[in-house]
Structure formats: structure tokens, C-alpha cells
Design a protein around this motif. Structure first.
Motif, short mmCIF file in Angstrom:
data_model
loop_
_atom_site.label_atom_id
_atom_site.label_comp_id
_atom_site.label_asym_id
_atom_site.label_seq_id
_atom_site.Cartn_x
_atom_site.Cartn_y
_atom_site.Cartn_z
N GLY A 89 0.49 -1.25 -0.05
CA GLY A 89 -0.24 0.30 -0.28
C GLY A 89 0.89 0.92 0.04
N ALA A 90 1.98 1.21 0.09
CA ALA A 90 3.07 2.49 -0.71
C ALA A 90 1.99 4.03 -1.78
N PRO A 91 2.25 4.86 -0.78
CA PRO A 91 1.20 5.18 -1.64
C PRO A 91 2.12 6.36 -3.49
N ALA A 92 1.01 6.79 -3.70
CA ALA A 92 1.65 7.42 -5.52
C ALA A 92 2.99 8.15 -4.74
N GLY A 93 4.62 7.63 -5.35
CA GLY A 93 5.45 8.82 -5.27
C GLY A 93 6.37 8.17 -4.58
N ALA A 94 5.75 8.10 -3.88
CA ALA A 94 6.61 7.37 -2.56
C ALA A 94 8.15 6.79 -3.14
N GLU A 95 9.09 6.63 -2.52
CA GLU A 95 10.63 6.52 -2.46
C GLU A 95 10.71 5.54 -1.47
N LEU A 96 11.83 4.41 -1.16
CA LEU A 96 12.56 4.04 -0.15
C LEU A 96 14.00 4.48 -0.14
N TYR A 97 13.70 4.72 1.53
CA TYR A 97 14.22 4.65 2.35
C TYR A 97 15.52 4.39 3.67
N ARG A 98 15.83 5.13 3.97
CA ARG A 98 16.97 4.20 5.18
C ARG A 98 16.86 5.47 6.43
N LEU A 99 16.27 5.07 8.13
CA LEU A 99 16.80 6.06 8.26
C LEU A 99 17.56 5.25 9.69
N ALA A 100 18.92 6.12 9.82
CA ALA A 100 19.36 5.57 10.90
C ALA A 100 19.28 6.96 12.15
N VAL A 101 19.12 5.60 13.41
CA VAL A 101 18.78 6.40 13.88
C VAL A 101 19.88 6.09 15.31
N GLU A 102 20.14 6.99 15.95
CA GLU A 102 21.09 6.64 17.59
C GLU A 102 21.01 7.43 18.28
N ALA A 103 20.04 6.43 19.64
CA ALA A 103 19.59 7.24 20.92
C ALA A 103 20.08 6.58 21.92
N GLU A 104 19.52 7.12 22.97
CA GLU A 104 19.46 6.67 24.83
C GLU A 104 19.56 5.68 24.89
N GLY A 105 20.07 4.78 25.27
CA GLY A 105 20.02 3.43 25.60
C GLY A 105 18.51 2.85 26.74
N ASP A 106 17.60 4.23 26.35
CA ASP A 106 16.21 4.13 27.30
C ASP A 106 15.05 2.54 27.22
N PRO A 107 14.86 2.36 28.05
CA PRO A 107 13.70 0.91 27.27
C PRO A 107 12.37 1.61 27.26
N ASN A 108 12.31 2.24 27.28
CA ASN A 108 10.85 3.22 26.04
C ASN A 108 11.84 4.28 24.77
N ALA A 109 12.92 3.69 24.43
CA ALA A 109 13.34 4.70 23.42
C ALA A 109 12.82 4.09 21.66
N LEU A 110 12.63 2.78 22.19
CA LEU A 110 12.17 1.85 20.30
C LEU A 110 10.68 2.31 20.65
N LEU A 111 9.39 2.33 21.01
CA LEU A 111 8.86 2.56 21.14
C LEU A 111 8.08 4.18 20.64
N ARG A 112 9.14 5.04 21.31
CA ARG A 112 9.03 6.81 21.12
C ARG A 112 9.33 6.16 19.83
N LEU A 113 10.41 5.77 19.60
CA LEU A 113 11.12 5.87 18.02
C LEU A 113 10.21 5.54 16.80
N LEU A 114 8.80 4.27 16.91
CA LEU A 114 8.05 4.09 16.08
C LEU A 114 6.61 4.61 15.97
#
Length: 104
Positions: free
Chosen positions: A10-35
Motif C-alpha cells: 500500500g505504498a502511496p504514489a510517489g513513494a521512494e524507499l528510504y533508510r533512517l538510521a538513529v542513535e538514541a539513549e539506551g532507555d527502555p521506552n526509546a524504541l516505542l518512541r522512535l516508531l
């Protein structure tokens, strides 16, 4: 290393493929916040790789989106308190961008 491979028909029209690389604090809630911004913008990632270490959390999200939305997602993540660095790059095909360790 954890990897999710949902379908992305279901990718929208005009969509391109991207990679987003993130470095974050090792907080237990960080992954949830990032998504969370992906949920808010109805973007289902093709792949999510994450690795936790004593130095923090490294996350790589591969997704399809129009260029303006991809940049908006990057900016939302970059301004989060737990995020140290966020880099957005176009990817040529799913999995072609490699892992975070290769990009560092």
C-alpha cells in the motif's frame, strides 16, 4: 538484532524507499518512541533493525514514503530528547542499504 518484515503493497504514489538510521539513549521506552511517528503518519516500515549496547540504542528503519513525508519523519525523530543522531538516506532496494554498523 531484531528484524520485522511486513508487506508494503500500500505504498502511496510517489513513494521512494528510504533508510533512517538513529542513535538514541539506551532507555527502555526509546524504541516505542522512535516508531510512534511512523504509526501517526500511517507508514508501515519494511524492516526495523535495532541493537542495544552499553553505549545506547542503534535503530535502522527502512520504509517507503513520498520525499516530504520521509524528511518530516526524520525531523520528528531528530528532535526527540532521547535521540543523539538521525540520518536519512535513499535506499535502492529493500535490504540494500545495509546495517547501521556498516553506515557508521
Amino acid at each position: 538484532m531484531s528484524t520485522l518484515h511486513p508487506s508494503h503493497d500500500g505504498a502511496p504514489a510517489g513513494a521512494e524507499l528510504y533508510r533512517l538510521a538513529v542513535e538514541a539513549e539506551g532507555d527502555p521506552n526509546a524504541l516505542l518512541r522512535l516508531l510512534e511517528p511512523f504509526v501517526i503518519h500511517a507508514v508501515l516500515p519494511h524492516r526495523v533493525d535495532c541493537a542495544a549496547s552499553a553505549g545506547g540504542l542503534s535503530v535502522e528503519v527502512e520504509f517507503s514514503a513520498p520525499p516530504d513525508l520521509a524528511l518530516r519523519l526524520k525531523m520528528r525523530l531528530a528532535t526527540m530528547v532521547c535521540v543523539r543522531d538521525a540520518e536519512l538516506a535513499r535506499a535502492s532496494s529493500p535490504g540494500a542499504a545495509g546495517r547501521l554498523g556498516a553506515a557508521a
